[in-house]
Design an enzyme around this catalytic site. Sequence first.
Site, PDB file in Angstrom:
ATOM      1  N   GLY A 179       0.838  -1.204   0.000  1.00  0.00           N
ATOM      2  CA  GLY A 179       0.000   0.000   0.000  1.00  0.00           C
ATOM      3  C   GLY A 179       0.860   1.235   0.000  1.00  0.00           C
ATOM      4  CG  ASN A 180      -0.090   4.620  -1.557  1.00  0.00           C
ATOM      5  OD1 ASN A 180      -0.810   5.473  -1.060  1.00  0.00           O
ATOM      6  ND2 ASN A 180      -0.438   3.928  -2.643  1.00  0.00           N
ATOM      7  CG  HIS A 181       2.808   6.531   3.965  1.00  0.00           C
ATOM      8  ND1 HIS A 181       2.557   5.784   5.086  1.00  0.00           N
ATOM      9  CD2 HIS A 181       4.103   6.309   3.630  1.00  0.00           C
ATOM     10  CE1 HIS A 181       3.660   5.145   5.434  1.00  0.00           C
ATOM     11  NE2 HIS A 181       4.607   5.437   4.560  1.00  0.00           N
ATOM     12  CB  SER A 182      -2.639   8.008  -0.585  1.00  0.00           C
ATOM     13  OG  SER A 182      -3.797   8.758  -0.869  1.00  0.00           O
ATOM     14  CB  ALA A 239      -1.520   7.320  -3.995  1.00  0.00           C
TER      15      ALA A 239
END
Length: 402
Positions: free
Chosen positions: A212-215, A280
């Site tokens: 995943g990512n920090h969005s 994102a």
Amino acid sequence: MSVLSGKNVLLGVTGGIAAYKTTYLVRLLVKAGAAVKVVMTPASRDFVTPLTLSTLSKNPVLSSFTNEEDENDTWNNHVDLGLWADYMIIAPATANTMSKMVAGNIDNFLLAVYCSAKCPVYYAPAMDLDMFKHPSTAHNFAQLASYGNKMIPAGTGELASGLSGEGRMAEPEDILSFIEKDIQSQLPLMGKTCLITAGPTYEAIDPVRFIGNHSSGKMGAALALEMANLGAQVILIMGPSHVVTDHALIDRIDVQTAQEMYDTVHTHIHKVNYAIFSAAVADYKPVHTADQKIKKKSETLTIELTKNPDILASVGAMEQRPFLVGFALETENELEYAFAKADKKNTDLLILNSMRDKGAGFGKDTNKITIIDRERSITEFETKPKSEVAKDIVNEIIKRTL
Ligand code: C5P
């Protein structure tokens, strides 16, 4: 959410028996989320008390230029109050007050505020049937319309005199819905539809882990709210996010993976006028997702990844496509990469964020953007709260499409 939510509403009460109904009107306005201030003509204080209206509006009620009963007497600034208002409502509007509004005869505080207000003014006439039919009333209606004031039509029925006919002030619910509908009908994006992607995507490695990512989804949610506030019907396709969205015009669809986001976008993209891709999206996903939790057996673990579909590029390649807005988050050579991205993905506007800018990036409540359009013209903006950034972006969209 009401279009009056967060707006400053000034209610002017004049001296007719219908003044008692303004207690309900104030409650409805407060419930709709408006900040309400009440000004009264001296005569109206015989019909409803300032104390009642100040309690309900949670603000002091003014009816003169000075506060005679206050030993620290100060001058009440009608200009400030007039300019404070996003909307002014005069209810009930008596024949007397209407005639003074027409003539600019400012013999009380309410009329001074009315003449100072630059905002839209609504008025709800209330009088007996013969006064209502008098030629001077018809003349005043026409004059007030020529000044841009909007009449909330009076109803027909039993009047305070005991007679029955036209001249009853509209009911508070009808006053509110008249104003809400009127404001909505003038919103620039009324009748338009917009699809927005937001947040991260999660690509499962096994039943408990993901890429995943920090969005946070905050920027996309702020854009959805701004589009909806301006009247657009919004389809918000949101990856995993804690951000709450609550607006009657926002239809939210929660998704997990890039493929789900892609599929959902392509189910809806044909029916929208605008598409804003702020998500994102993970560029890669695991080739295989393990059915069971992967055990810690070996010293190293290799996960083979495969490319996800590029949702923005797939819409950019459509022959018939909506006005298309993409985002680019870069860490170096920002403008050069952004130009290349705008070309490759065929965007109408590209919103560039740089990770090097303070106040921009994941999870923050602020953002700093540069907008690049088709002609490669560049507009740079200051660091601002995401709600303000959303206004700037939507403004640029409107400038180019309406
Ligand atoms: O290529 P890059 O990921 O930097 O492009 C960012 C833009 O493309 C964003 O608008 C993002 O929402 C969109 N995007 C997409 N699908 C992907 C990757 C990015 O829609 N798979």
